[in-house]
Design a protein around this motif. Structure first.
Motif, PDB file in Angstrom:
ATOM      1  N   TYR A 178      73.804 -59.235  69.684  1.00  0.00           N
ATOM      2  CA  TYR A 178      72.451 -58.104  69.522  1.00  0.00           C
ATOM      3  C   TYR A 178      73.501 -56.626  69.889  1.00  0.00           C
ATOM      4  CZ  TYR A 178      72.258 -58.645  74.537  1.00  0.00           C
ATOM      5  OH  TYR A 178      72.372 -58.667  76.017  1.00  0.00           O
ATOM      6  N   TYR A 179      72.403 -55.605  69.228  1.00  0.00           N
ATOM      7  CA  TYR A 179      72.454 -54.227  69.628  1.00  0.00           C
ATOM      8  C   TYR A 179      71.674 -53.638  70.625  1.00  0.00           C
ATOM      9  CZ  TYR A 179      76.352 -54.058  65.939  1.00  0.00           C
ATOM     10  OH  TYR A 179      77.464 -54.066  65.362  1.00  0.00           O
ATOM     11  N   PRO A 199      66.503 -55.160  69.384  1.00  0.00           N
ATOM     12  CA  PRO A 199      66.016 -56.053  68.240  1.00  0.00           C
ATOM     13  C   PRO A 199      64.562 -56.663  68.907  1.00  0.00           C
ATOM     14  CG  PRO A 199      68.125 -56.112  67.868  1.00  0.00           C
ATOM     15  CD  PRO A 199      68.161 -55.337  69.472  1.00  0.00           C
ATOM     16  N   GLN A 205      63.091 -59.621  68.157  1.00  0.00           N
ATOM     17  CA  GLN A 205      63.187 -61.190  68.393  1.00  0.00           C
ATOM     18  C   GLN A 205      64.318 -61.811  67.335  1.00  0.00           C
ATOM     19  OE1 GLN A 205      58.995 -62.000  67.837  1.00  0.00           O
ATOM     20  NE2 GLN A 205      59.255 -62.393  65.584  1.00  0.00           N
ATOM     21  N   THR A 206      64.560 -62.980  67.622  1.00  0.00           N
ATOM     22  CA  THR A 206      65.517 -63.662  66.795  1.00  0.00           C
ATOM     23  C   THR A 206      65.146 -63.333  65.510  1.00  0.00           C
ATOM     24  OG1 THR A 206      65.725 -65.180  68.758  1.00  0.00           O
ATOM     25  CG2 THR A 206      66.500 -65.714  66.325  1.00  0.00           C
ATOM     26  N   GLY A 207      66.108 -62.831  64.527  1.00  0.00           N
ATOM     27  CA  GLY A 207      65.683 -62.760  63.316  1.00  0.00           C
ATOM     28  C   GLY A 207      65.011 -61.834  62.741  1.00  0.00           C
ATOM     29  N   ALA A 208      64.383 -60.964  63.595  1.00  0.00           N
ATOM     30  CA  ALA A 208      63.744 -59.808  63.382  1.00  0.00           C
ATOM     31  C   ALA A 208      64.449 -58.409  63.052  1.00  0.00           C
ATOM     32  CB  ALA A 208      62.610 -59.455  64.317  1.00  0.00           C
ATOM     33  N   ASN A 209      64.174 -57.636  62.274  1.00  0.00           N
ATOM     34  CA  ASN A 209      64.822 -56.568  61.900  1.00  0.00           C
ATOM     35  C   ASN A 209      64.263 -55.306  62.512  1.00  0.00           C
ATOM     36  OD1 ASN A 209      67.182 -57.414  60.184  1.00  0.00           O
ATOM     37  ND2 ASN A 209      65.559 -58.058  58.874  1.00  0.00           N
ATOM     38  N   ASN A 210      62.955 -55.541  62.983  1.00  0.00           N
ATOM     39  CA  ASN A 210      62.515 -54.216  63.756  1.00  0.00           C
ATOM     40  C   ASN A 210      62.783 -54.151  65.120  1.00  0.00           C
ATOM     41  OD1 ASN A 210      60.521 -56.695  63.720  1.00  0.00           O
ATOM     42  ND2 ASN A 210      59.804 -55.319  65.494  1.00  0.00           N
ATOM     43  N   LEU A 211      62.702 -52.880  65.657  1.00  0.00           N
ATOM     44  CA  LEU A 211      62.964 -52.577  67.010  1.00  0.00           C
ATOM     45  C   LEU A 211      61.893 -52.657  67.960  1.00  0.00           C
ATOM     46  CD1 LEU A 211      65.400 -49.578  66.171  1.00  0.00           C
ATOM     47  CD2 LEU A 211      66.014 -51.917  66.931  1.00  0.00           C
ATOM     48  N   TYR A 266      55.920 -48.054  62.227  1.00  0.00           N
ATOM     49  CA  TYR A 266      55.614 -48.075  63.513  1.00  0.00           C
ATOM     50  C   TYR A 266      54.258 -47.120  63.865  1.00  0.00           C
ATOM     51  CZ  TYR A 266      60.560 -49.890  63.956  1.00  0.00           C
ATOM     52  OH  TYR A 266      61.789 -50.647  64.099  1.00  0.00           O
ATOM     53  N   ARG A 278      69.830 -56.193  61.686  1.00  0.00           N
ATOM     54  CA  ARG A 278      69.680 -56.102  63.036  1.00  0.00           C
ATOM     55  C   ARG A 278      70.516 -54.948  63.562  1.00  0.00           C
ATOM     56  NH1 ARG A 278      66.864 -59.596  65.407  1.00  0.00           N
ATOM     57  NH2 ARG A 278      67.754 -59.600  67.438  1.00  0.00           N
TER      58      ARG A 278
END
Lengths: 115, 115
Positions: free
Chosen positions: A32-33, A95, A97-103, B35, B100
Motif C-alpha cells: 500500500y501507499y 487507501p 480498504q482492499t481494492g478501494a481507490n479512495n483515501l 469527499y 491505489r
C-alpha cells in the motif's frame, strides 16, 4: 476496520526549526501507499509526500521527510527549516480498504509556524 | 495547466432545499472522487467515478445524495431535501488513472451551509 490516528490536534514550531507530526494507522494490506496532505486556509488539499510500504527507504521531498515504521504502523512527517508558508492543517491518509481507490484520512494536525 | 475547480465556492441554502455542486477535474483525468469534510475532521469518502460510471458509492450517507458524471469529465453532486447536518465542505479530487497509488489532486471545495 481502517483507522488513521493523528494524536496531535495542534502543534507549533519556531520558524527555521524542525517539527515532527505523528500518524499511526491500521490496515490489513501488505502492499500500500501512505500519504501526507497539507490543507492551508484556502482549503485546497496538496500532496506533501507519499511512501510506498514495500520500500524500506524513507521518502524525502526537499524539506519534508517521513519516518516509516511498517511493523509499528507508524508514519510520521518531519518538516525541516520550517517556513511561515508551512502553516496549515496536515492530514495523514492511506487507501481505505482492499481494492478501494479512495483515501481514508486522519483527523489532522494544525501546525502553526511562529515567526 | 488548470487544476481541479469547484463551483460554487460557497453555498447557503435552507433546510429542505435541493442543491447541486459542480466539479471540473483536470483534463484527461479518468478518476474522480467526492469527499465531505466536516468541521475539525479529515475528508470522508463519498463516491468514486471511473469514467462515466460510479465505481464505488459506498460512502454516500443516504439516498438524498446522488452524483453523476455523464460525459466522463464534469461531475455534479446532488443533495435533495437538505438537512442542517449536511453542512460541510465538499471536496472533489481527480487522478490520471484509477488505482491505489495515483496521486489525487484536490479542488478548493464548496462550503455548504444549510440554515
Amino acid at each position: 476496520a481502517q483507522t488513521v490516528t493523528q494524536s496531535q490536534p495542534e502543534m507549533s514550531v519556531q520558524e527555521a526549526e524542525t517539527v515532527t507530526l505523528s500518524c499511526t494507522y491500521d490496515t490489513s494490506e501488505n502492499n500500500y501507499y501512505l500519504f501526507w496532505y497539507k490543507q492551508p486556509p484556502s482549503r485546497q488539499m496538496i500532496l506533501v509526500i507519499r511512501q510506498e510500504a514495500y520500500k524500506q527507504q524513507n521518502a524525502t521531498e526537499n524539506r519534508f521527510s517521513v519516518n516509516f515504521q511498517k511493523a509499528a504502523k507508524s508514519f510520521s512527517l518531519k518538516i525541516s527549516d520550517s517556513q511561515l508558508g508551512d502553516t496549515a492543517m496536515y492530514f495523514c491518509a492511506c487507501p481505505a480498504q482492499t481494492g478501494a481507490n479512495n483515501l481514508f484520512f486522519g483527523t489532522g494536525t494544525r501546525l502553526t509556524v511562529i515567526p | 495547466g488548470a487544476g481541479v475547480s469547484q463551483t460554487p465556492s460557497n453555498k447557503v441554502t435552507e433546510k429542505g432545499k435541493y442543491v447541486e455542486l459542480r466539479c471540473d477535474p483536470i483534463s484527461g483525468h479518468t478518476a474522480l472522487y467526492w469527499y465531505r469534510q466536516s468541521l475539525g475532521q479529515g475528508p470522508e469518502f463519498l463516491i468514486y467515478f471511473q469514467g462515466t460510471g460510479a465505481a464505488d458509492d459506498s460512502g454516500l450517507p443516504n439516498d438524498r445524495f446522488f452524483a453523476v458524471r455523464p460525459e466522463g469529465s464534469v461531475s455534479t453532486l446532488k443533495i435533495q431535501r437538505t438537512e442542517r447536518g449536511d453542512s460541510a465542505v465538499y471536496l472533489c479530487a481527480s487522478s490520471l488513472i484509477s488505482g491505489r497509488v495515483s496521486e489525487q489532486f484536490f479542488g478548493p471545495g464548496t462550503r455548504l451551509t444549510v440554515l
